[in-house]
Design a protein around this motif. Structure first.
Motif, PDB file in Angstrom:
ATOM      1  N   LEU A  29       0.825  -1.210   0.000  1.00  0.00           N
ATOM      2  CA  LEU A  29       0.000   0.000   0.000  1.00  0.00           C
ATOM      3  C   LEU A  29       0.860   1.262   0.000  1.00  0.00           C
ATOM      4  N   ASP A  82     -11.395   4.087   2.668  1.00  0.00           N
ATOM      5  CA  ASP A  82     -11.343   2.615   2.673  1.00  0.00           C
ATOM      6  C   ASP A  82     -12.783   2.112   2.595  1.00  0.00           C
ATOM      7  N   VAL A 101      -9.378   2.924  -1.526  1.00  0.00           N
ATOM      8  CA  VAL A 101      -8.831   1.565  -1.446  1.00  0.00           C
ATOM      9  C   VAL A 101      -9.951   0.618  -1.038  1.00  0.00           C
ATOM     10  N   TYR A 141      -7.521   1.915  -5.870  1.00  0.00           N
ATOM     11  CA  TYR A 141      -6.817   0.637  -5.755  1.00  0.00           C
ATOM     12  C   TYR A 141      -7.817  -0.393  -5.243  1.00  0.00           C
TER      13      TYR A 141
END
Length: 818
Positions: free
Chosen positions: A40, A60, A124, A153
């Motif tokens: 990460l 997140d 993410v 990501y």
């Protein structure tokens, strides 16, 4: 896949929260913590080399017990963690310990985030996408909340592909055996596998090819630099994980959000709409404008109005477009300049320059040191037009012009520019289009000469405007935006498909006088027709306007006075050409021909075949030696049924593969039919050849239905019968398959094919008519008197909601040739 499935997913993860948290705690306690942290931080460090972690905001999504959120907060990033399950967030906060206060915790749906747009540098997520009911919406949401140049990501895997793929099923079972043989923990053993597989069967990604689907969906959503690292598992998985999950290796999907849009004094963030004054020429020129800069990546469309300040339909259409276009549907950027010649408009000074009396649309590219209109043209051509990939200029007839609606497209430019300009023009719902053959002077002409596909729409006139004219122009622009991929939506239905008009004649008056037109705009004219006269105050004829060839009158002076060297009449020759819509229709049915063969083969041996013959028999005379023409026969369903009854049948279809499959099917069924590739609108048979012409589900696909009806009547013998089975498909959205059975053809074909069918349908005038009322009126105009209309046929044919089911009610129209 609605709220019930969401509730099932919520309940499953609520029940599993403690067990999943224990798994995350194990990850935190062994080598995986270091492996994931290094991965990460490497990704984020490479993406934001100039920023400190404390400057970077990260979301997140689907944080679960907080594994990613904790690692990133430890490294100093600003972290917001979202999860759909309250119990998961409680576990995550416990796992975070002293870091819990450094993280913003939110309950939320990954597919509809309660988060401001353009607010995070990175999103993410891990092991989330696969169990979402609408992952396509999730990708759009994740793009929305990213800042310009922000990055996604997404770590995920094809976790349950083995439910639909035998090869993957075998590998999955091998993994389960391997964990036992090598004495490692089986990660599936502590879960409710049966419940999880039940959910996995309901979500779409278990059935789709991943990560291919994700890459395509991310690009459609608007991500840039989309890529997938399918080897990332080697960096973040331990040997034990590899033994557990070799069937479904984790991959990393990455995509970047586009930058803000910059034009002179304007800056617009992705997903935002700006309205105000666009400043050109160092602020000397200020034009009322709106810019819509979508989240999705796409081309830039420039739309202008008021090049002629007295042409109001275009100006009002631009104003309404700026208000009504929805930013969430924009892929790319739309620039709308509502009035170009603003001083003349605000002074109600007609269409010429307020100071210099010049026609702006004759001055491009202009002159930075010239007169008022020359300077304006220069600023537009040098500072505004270069920002565009495409250009639409909205006009109306001036305060002295009457015109029939039509569209110009750029013709004096590079071949690809001309081709794209023509494509844009073909989306406009007007009777005619004109290819321009000049490269300067006009705004759109000059833009095209600089490589920007461009058109000019004409609608309205006489210094007037109406809401209907404005709505029509607005619909035209929206259709073009949809066609060019800049706006998400289905095109509106249309009345016209523009015909080419060439050899344009602009007849100006020789001197001042009184103008008396003999024709109306839109009239068809013939060589030698007198179009109008110029007279003096005593009624003496000073000049006569005579048509030099057959054609159509596009516009003319609408005032009593006409000026010397000023416009009098304009007309052009209508060019006959191959209809490109037919080519598109044939290409579509070529793609469907094989599945159509399978469907008709099954239909021939179903109860449906008997029901159809019962309906057809009831409409035919008793004799068996009838000659029947099956128009648009497709794979030959009607042809074969009728041949089995002993009739002489000829089937025609414009799609070669359909005819090939019809011959194959007839051979399988051991019947004798003749099949030919032929245009249903132009059957190549002598007059009075057939006793019956029959058709099913064809007329809705034809560009020129009235002509087709004329031809079908022509090839019928006196007393012959026309039988047309069709439906008012204009009211049906083919891309909506929600109410169809799972094995229905429209579900099997997929979304792209059904959307293409819907797009084709909306290009056809028949889709905007009220049917079968229009059909009766059209056939009645052919002097046919005997009609039978049956609106209940669907209730007798489609008794089951099966693979053959048609949700749109059919009608049967029967008429007899005198």
């Amino acid at each position: 896949m609605g709220s019930n499935l969401k509730n099932e997913i919520h309940d499953y993860w609520t029940n599993r929260a403690r067990g999943y948290s224990e798994y995350n705690q194990q990850e935190m306690a062994d080598a995986r913590r270091t492996m994931w942290r290094d991965k990460l931080l490497s990704l984020l460090g490479n993406q934001f080399p100039e920023k400190e972690p404390k400057e970077i905001k990260i979301l997140d999504v689907g944080t679960g017990p907080g594994f990613f959120a904790i690692l990133l907060a430890e490294a100093g990033y600003q972290v917001t963690a979202v999860d759909y399950t309250e119990e998961m967030l409680k576990e995550a906060q416990r796992n975070a310990g002293g870091l819990a206060g450094c993280i913003v915790w939110k309950t939320g749906d990954a597919q509809a985030l309660d988060v401001e747009s353009n607010s995070f540098d990175a999103v993410v997520t891990r092991n989330v996408t696969w169990n979402l009911p609408r992952p396509d919406l999730a990708y759009k949401e994740w793009l929305r909340v990213l800042k310009p140049e922000g990055v996604l990501y997404n770590f995920d895997a094809d976790w349950y592909g083995h439910l639909y793929n035998e090869e993957k099923r075998s590998s999955y079972e091998k993994d389960r055996r391997q964990t036992e043989e090598q004495n490692v923990e089986d990660y599936y053993s502590g879960t409710d596998i049966e419940k999880m597989e039940e959910i996995a069967r309901q979500v779409p990604l278990s059935r789709l090819e991943r990560p291919k689907w994700d890459l395509e969906t991310m690009k459609k959503a608007g991500f840039l630099d989309v890529s997938c690292d399918e080897k990332v598992w080697k960096e973040v998985w331990t040997e034990e994980e590899i033994i557990n999950n070799s069937t479904s290796p984790i991959f990393l999907l990455t995509g970047r959000k586009r930058d803000a849009f910059h034009l002179k004094n304007i800056t617009v963030q992705p997903g935002k709409k700006w309205s105000g004054e666009l400043e050109l020429a160092n602020g000397d020129i200020r034009l009322p404008a709106t810019v819509l800069h979508g989240h999705g990546t796409g081309k830039t469309m420039l739309i202008t109005a008021g090049v002629h300040a007295g042409e109001y339909v275009g100006i009002q259409a631009a104003i309404e477009l700026s208000q009504k276009l929805k930013i969430e549907k924009v892929n790319g950027t739309i620039i709308i300049v509502k009035v170009m010649n603003r001083p003349a408009f605000e002074a109600r000074n007609g269409s010429m320059g307020l100071d210099d009396g010049k026609n702006l649309n004759r001055e491009f590219p202009g002159n930075p040191d010239g007169t008022e209109m020359e300077r304006l043209a220069w600023a537009i051509s040098q500072e505004l037009q270069p920002a565009a990939d495409y250009y639409i200029d909205l006009h109306s007839g001036d305060d002295y012009e009457k015109l029939t609606p039509y569209v110009y497209y750029a013709g004096a430019a590079a071949g690809e520019v001309v081709s794209l300009s023509r494509q844009m023009a073909e989306q406009v719902d007007v009777p005619y289009m004109v290819k321009s053959n000049v490269a300067s002077g006009g705004s759109y002409n000059y833009a095209a000469s600089q490589g920007i596909p461009s058109i000019l729409i004409e609608r309205g006139g006489m210094g007037d405007w109406s809401y209907e004219e404005v709505r029509s122009t607005r619909r035209d622009v929206r259709n073009i935006l949809c066609h060019m991929g800049i706006y998400q939506g289905v095109k509106n239905f249309r009345t016209y498909y523009p015909l080419d008009v060439a050899d344009i004649r602009y007849q100006d008056a020789e001197e001042n006088g009184l103008w008396y037109p003999f024709k109306k705009v839109g009239d068809m004219i013939q060589e030698g027709d007198i179009l109008g006269e110029v007279r003096d105050y005593e009624g003496n004829v000073k000049e006569v306007s005579v048509a030099e060839f057959d054609g159509v009158l596009l516009y003319q002076c609408g005032t009593l006075q006409v000026l010397g060297n000023g416009p009098m009449v304009t007309y052009g020759r209508i060019v006959s050409r191959y209809d490109e819509r037919k080519e598109r229709i044939v290409n579509y049915w070529e793609k469907r021909s094989d599945s159509f063969l399978v469907q008709k083969r099954q239909e021939l041996h179903s109860a449906m075949a008997e029901r159809w013959m019962r309906e057809i028999h009831a409409q035919l005379p008793e004799e068996k030696n009838l000659k029947i023409l099956d128009v648009g026969c497709g794979a030959g369903f009607f042809s074969i049924l009728l041949a089995k009854e002993g009739y002489q049948v000829t089937g025609i279809d414009l799609t070669p593969d359909m005819i090939k499959n019809a011959r194959l099917l007839a051979e399988e069924e051991k019947v004798s039919c003749e099949f030919q590739v032929m245009d249903a609108e132009n059957p190549e048979f002598p007059d009075e050849t057939f006793d019956v012409v029959i058709s099913r589900n064809l007329t809705w696909t034809l560009p020129h239905v009235q002509h087709a009806y004329q031809e079908w009547i022509r090839v019928l013998k006196k007393g012959g019968i026309l039988l047309n089975f069709d439906a008012n498909y204009g009211i049906t959205d083919f891309s909506n398959v929600a109410d169809l059975p799972e094995n229905h053809a429209h579900n099997i074909l997929g979304d792209d094919m059904m959307r293409e069918c819907e797009e084709i349908k909306r290009q056809l005038p028949i889709s905007s008519y009220s049917r079968p009322a229009w059909d009766l009126e059209t056939l009645g105009a052919l002097e046919l008197k005997e009609f039978k209309l049956d609106l209940g046929i669907s209730s007798r044919i489609y008794l089951e909601k099966d693979a053959f089911y048609n949700p749109t009610p059919l009608f049967m129209l029967r008429t007899t040739k005198k």
